[in-house]
Design a protein around this motif. Structure first.
Motif, PDB file in Angstrom:
ATOM      1  N   ILE A   1      44.340  23.845  74.197  1.00  0.00           N
ATOM      2  CA  ILE A   1      45.152  24.369  72.651  1.00  0.00           C
ATOM      3  C   ILE A   1      46.131  23.670  71.939  1.00  0.00           C
ATOM      4  CG2 ILE A   1      46.560  26.015  71.900  1.00  0.00           C
ATOM      5  CD1 ILE A   1      45.308  27.923  74.392  1.00  0.00           C
ATOM      6  N   ARG A   2      45.706  23.157  71.446  1.00  0.00           N
ATOM      7  CA  ARG A   2      47.579  21.977  71.083  1.00  0.00           C
ATOM      8  C   ARG A   2      47.362  22.117  69.326  1.00  0.00           C
ATOM      9  NH1 ARG A   2      43.907  19.520  67.157  1.00  0.00           N
ATOM     10  NH2 ARG A   2      41.469  19.080  67.388  1.00  0.00           N
ATOM     11  N   PRO A   3      48.570  21.340  69.054  1.00  0.00           N
ATOM     12  CA  PRO A   3      48.587  21.643  67.190  1.00  0.00           C
ATOM     13  C   PRO A   3      47.068  20.957  66.341  1.00  0.00           C
ATOM     14  CG  PRO A   3      50.590  20.559  68.357  1.00  0.00           C
ATOM     15  CD  PRO A   3      49.150  20.640  69.135  1.00  0.00           C
ATOM     16  N   ALA A   4      47.366  21.278  65.807  1.00  0.00           N
ATOM     17  CA  ALA A   4      46.074  21.227  64.522  1.00  0.00           C
ATOM     18  C   ALA A   4      46.919  20.484  63.685  1.00  0.00           C
ATOM     19  CB  ALA A   4      45.544  22.539  63.511  1.00  0.00           C
ATOM     20  N   GLY A   5      45.657  19.206  63.367  1.00  0.00           N
ATOM     21  CA  GLY A   5      45.814  18.235  62.326  1.00  0.00           C
ATOM     22  C   GLY A   5      45.287  18.500  61.798  1.00  0.00           C
ATOM     23  N   PRO A   6      44.957  17.082  60.430  1.00  0.00           N
ATOM     24  CA  PRO A   6      43.607  17.273  59.280  1.00  0.00           C
ATOM     25  C   PRO A   6      42.947  17.438  59.677  1.00  0.00           C
ATOM     26  CG  PRO A   6      46.037  15.639  58.949  1.00  0.00           C
ATOM     27  CD  PRO A   6      46.230  16.223  60.427  1.00  0.00           C
ATOM     28  N   GLY A   7      41.943  16.663  60.402  1.00  0.00           N
ATOM     29  CA  GLY A   7      40.873  17.275  60.881  1.00  0.00           C
ATOM     30  C   GLY A   7      40.538  18.363  61.489  1.00  0.00           C
ATOM     31  N   ASP A   8      41.490  19.008  61.617  1.00  0.00           N
ATOM     32  CA  ASP A   8      40.980  20.578  61.726  1.00  0.00           C
ATOM     33  C   ASP A   8      40.881  21.757  60.498  1.00  0.00           C
ATOM     34  OD1 ASP A   8      41.582  20.130  64.795  1.00  0.00           O
ATOM     35  OD2 ASP A   8      43.265  20.154  64.780  1.00  0.00           O
TER      36      ASP A   8
ATOM     37  N   MET B   1      47.892  26.326  66.386  1.00  0.00           N
ATOM     38  CA  MET B   1      47.871  25.745  66.930  1.00  0.00           C
ATOM     39  C   MET B   1      46.077  25.794  66.361  1.00  0.00           C
ATOM     40  SD  MET B   1      49.800  24.685  68.307  1.00  0.00           S
ATOM     41  CE  MET B   1      49.554  24.894  69.867  1.00  0.00           C
ATOM     42  N   VAL B   2      45.450  24.913  67.603  1.00  0.00           N
ATOM     43  CA  VAL B   2      43.861  25.119  67.374  1.00  0.00           C
ATOM     44  C   VAL B   2      43.422  25.457  69.270  1.00  0.00           C
ATOM     45  CG1 VAL B   2      43.300  22.797  67.669  1.00  0.00           C
ATOM     46  CG2 VAL B   2      42.053  24.467  66.942  1.00  0.00           C
ATOM     47  N   ALA B   3      42.612  25.970  69.212  1.00  0.00           N
ATOM     48  CA  ALA B   3      42.160  25.951  70.604  1.00  0.00           C
ATOM     49  C   ALA B   3      40.611  24.791  70.385  1.00  0.00           C
ATOM     50  CB  ALA B   3      41.481  27.005  71.514  1.00  0.00           C
ATOM     51  N   VAL B   4      40.253  23.946  71.634  1.00  0.00           N
ATOM     52  CA  VAL B   4      39.380  22.915  71.006  1.00  0.00           C
ATOM     53  C   VAL B   4      38.587  23.708  72.686  1.00  0.00           C
ATOM     54  CG1 VAL B   4      38.738  21.004  70.787  1.00  0.00           C
ATOM     55  CG2 VAL B   4      40.807  22.023  69.756  1.00  0.00           C
ATOM     56  N   ARG B   5      37.380  23.527  72.341  1.00  0.00           N
ATOM     57  CA  ARG B   5      36.160  23.156  73.550  1.00  0.00           C
ATOM     58  C   ARG B   5      35.401  22.365  73.667  1.00  0.00           C
ATOM     59  NH1 ARG B   5      35.304  27.313  77.162  1.00  0.00           N
ATOM     60  NH2 ARG B   5      36.546  29.069  76.338  1.00  0.00           N
ATOM     61  N   ASP B   6      35.376  20.944  74.390  1.00  0.00           N
ATOM     62  CA  ASP B   6      34.833  19.722  74.273  1.00  0.00           C
ATOM     63  C   ASP B   6      34.718  19.521  73.062  1.00  0.00           C
ATOM     64  OD1 ASP B   6      33.714  20.815  77.065  1.00  0.00           O
ATOM     65  OD2 ASP B   6      32.722  21.963  76.586  1.00  0.00           O
TER      66      ASP B   6
ATOM     67  N   VAL C   1      37.350  26.046  67.713  1.00  0.00           N
ATOM     68  CA  VAL C   1      37.156  27.958  68.294  1.00  0.00           C
ATOM     69  C   VAL C   1      37.479  29.217  68.290  1.00  0.00           C
ATOM     70  CG1 VAL C   1      34.983  26.605  69.673  1.00  0.00           C
ATOM     71  CG2 VAL C   1      37.274  26.913  70.999  1.00  0.00           C
ATOM     72  N   GLY C   2      39.204  28.150  67.825  1.00  0.00           N
ATOM     73  CA  GLY C   2      40.308  29.319  68.209  1.00  0.00           C
ATOM     74  C   GLY C   2      41.368  29.244  67.114  1.00  0.00           C
ATOM     75  N   THR C   3      42.069  29.545  66.448  1.00  0.00           N
ATOM     76  CA  THR C   3      43.303  29.145  66.361  1.00  0.00           C
ATOM     77  C   THR C   3      44.318  30.266  65.438  1.00  0.00           C
ATOM     78  OG1 THR C   3      44.808  28.524  64.460  1.00  0.00           O
ATOM     79  CG2 THR C   3      42.085  29.777  63.266  1.00  0.00           C
ATOM     80  N   LEU C   4      45.510  30.181  65.597  1.00  0.00           N
ATOM     81  CA  LEU C   4      46.786  30.882  65.051  1.00  0.00           C
ATOM     82  C   LEU C   4      48.125  30.226  64.898  1.00  0.00           C
ATOM     83  CD1 LEU C   4      48.936  31.031  67.302  1.00  0.00           C
ATOM     84  CD2 LEU C   4      47.918  32.448  68.842  1.00  0.00           C
ATOM     85  N   GLN C   5      48.396  31.442  64.271  1.00  0.00           N
ATOM     86  CA  GLN C   5      49.847  29.865  63.412  1.00  0.00           C
ATOM     87  C   GLN C   5      51.352  31.298  64.086  1.00  0.00           C
ATOM     88  OE1 GLN C   5      50.577  30.244  59.303  1.00  0.00           O
ATOM     89  NE2 GLN C   5      52.750  29.907  59.382  1.00  0.00           N
TER      90      GLN C   5
ATOM     91  N   ARG D   1      34.146  34.923  70.613  1.00  0.00           N
ATOM     92  CA  ARG D   1      33.799  35.974  70.620  1.00  0.00           C
ATOM     93  C   ARG D   1      34.144  36.995  71.835  1.00  0.00           C
ATOM     94  NH1 ARG D   1      33.155  37.040  64.675  1.00  0.00           N
ATOM     95  NH2 ARG D   1      34.960  35.138  63.694  1.00  0.00           N
ATOM     96  N   GLY D   2      34.364  37.576  72.623  1.00  0.00           N
ATOM     97  CA  GLY D   2      34.325  38.131  73.801  1.00  0.00           C
ATOM     98  C   GLY D   2      34.671  36.959  74.835  1.00  0.00           C
ATOM     99  N   SER D   3      35.012  35.971  74.603  1.00  0.00           N
ATOM    100  CA  SER D   3      35.272  35.092  76.498  1.00  0.00           C
ATOM    101  C   SER D   3      35.949  35.189  76.759  1.00  0.00           C
ATOM    102  CB  SER D   3      34.520  33.519  75.798  1.00  0.00           C
ATOM    103  OG  SER D   3      35.999  33.083  74.365  1.00  0.00           O
ATOM    104  N   GLY D   4      37.471  35.282  76.109  1.00  0.00           N
ATOM    105  CA  GLY D   4      38.961  35.258  76.710  1.00  0.00           C
ATOM    106  C   GLY D   4      39.198  34.607  75.864  1.00  0.00           C
ATOM    107  N   LEU D   5      39.012  33.927  75.053  1.00  0.00           N
ATOM    108  CA  LEU D   5      40.130  33.235  74.290  1.00  0.00           C
ATOM    109  C   LEU D   5      41.388  33.804  73.485  1.00  0.00           C
ATOM    110  CD1 LEU D   5      40.478  30.255  74.099  1.00  0.00           C
ATOM    111  CD2 LEU D   5      38.688  30.502  72.042  1.00  0.00           C
ATOM    112  N   GLY D   6      41.049  35.143  73.200  1.00  0.00           N
ATOM    113  CA  GLY D   6      41.775  35.538  72.294  1.00  0.00           C
ATOM    114  C   GLY D   6      43.230  35.430  73.104  1.00  0.00           C
TER     115      GLY D   6
END
Length: 150
Positions: free
Chosen positions: A6-13, A55-60, A64-68, A95-100
């Protein structure tokens, strides 16, 4: 490998984030994934503001997820600072993976770290599954929200 960051989002996101925002009946009506220009402007403003976290959640390597998260200094509640969580989205494959829950946990932890006395969020009245999700995480439906489009 299946690593999650989980990291700050950048232009590529931006493109994958906007795609997640648009990937539901409400978002499909209000988002424009074909034109990222206004989203780039918004990202510049968010990045320049120390009270904003996109923020953006990045898997591999894949978003795969985001929030502000917005930190709001205030006078009410004895001059308390509060946090506002918005635009929580999880990719359909996750969805349903616990990521939220992981994203919300990050936001609550960051809010504590920033000295917030309260974390709040709004959820569209039609998102009953989301309401159950937030209640399961300890949030209470304590207020009625109002909006005025400008």
């Amino acid at each position: 490998m299946n690593t999650l960051v989980i990291r700050p989002a950048g232009p590529g996101d931006l493109a994958p984030i906007v795609a997640m925002l648009a990937d539901d009946p409400l978002g499909a009506r209000r988002e424009s994934p074909d034109d990222l220009t206004p989203y780039r402007t918004a990202l510049d403003l968010l990045t320049a503001d120390p009270n904003q976290y996109l923020m953006v959640a990045v898997r591999d390597g894949r978003p795969v997820g985001t929030l502000q998260l917005t930190i709001i200094p205030g006078l009410s509640r004895g001059g308390a600072t509060r946090a506002l969580i918005e635009a929580v989205r999880i990719h359909a494959d996750e969805r349903g993976s616990g990521l939220g829950a992981r994203l919300i946990e990050w936001a609550v932890d960051e809010s504590r770290r920033r000295g917030c006395a309260l974390v709040q969020l709004t959820s569209d009245a039609t998102r009953t599954d989301a309401h159950r999700f937030y209640e399961k995480l300890g949030f209470t439906g304590s207020h009625v929200g109002f909006k005025l489009s400008l």
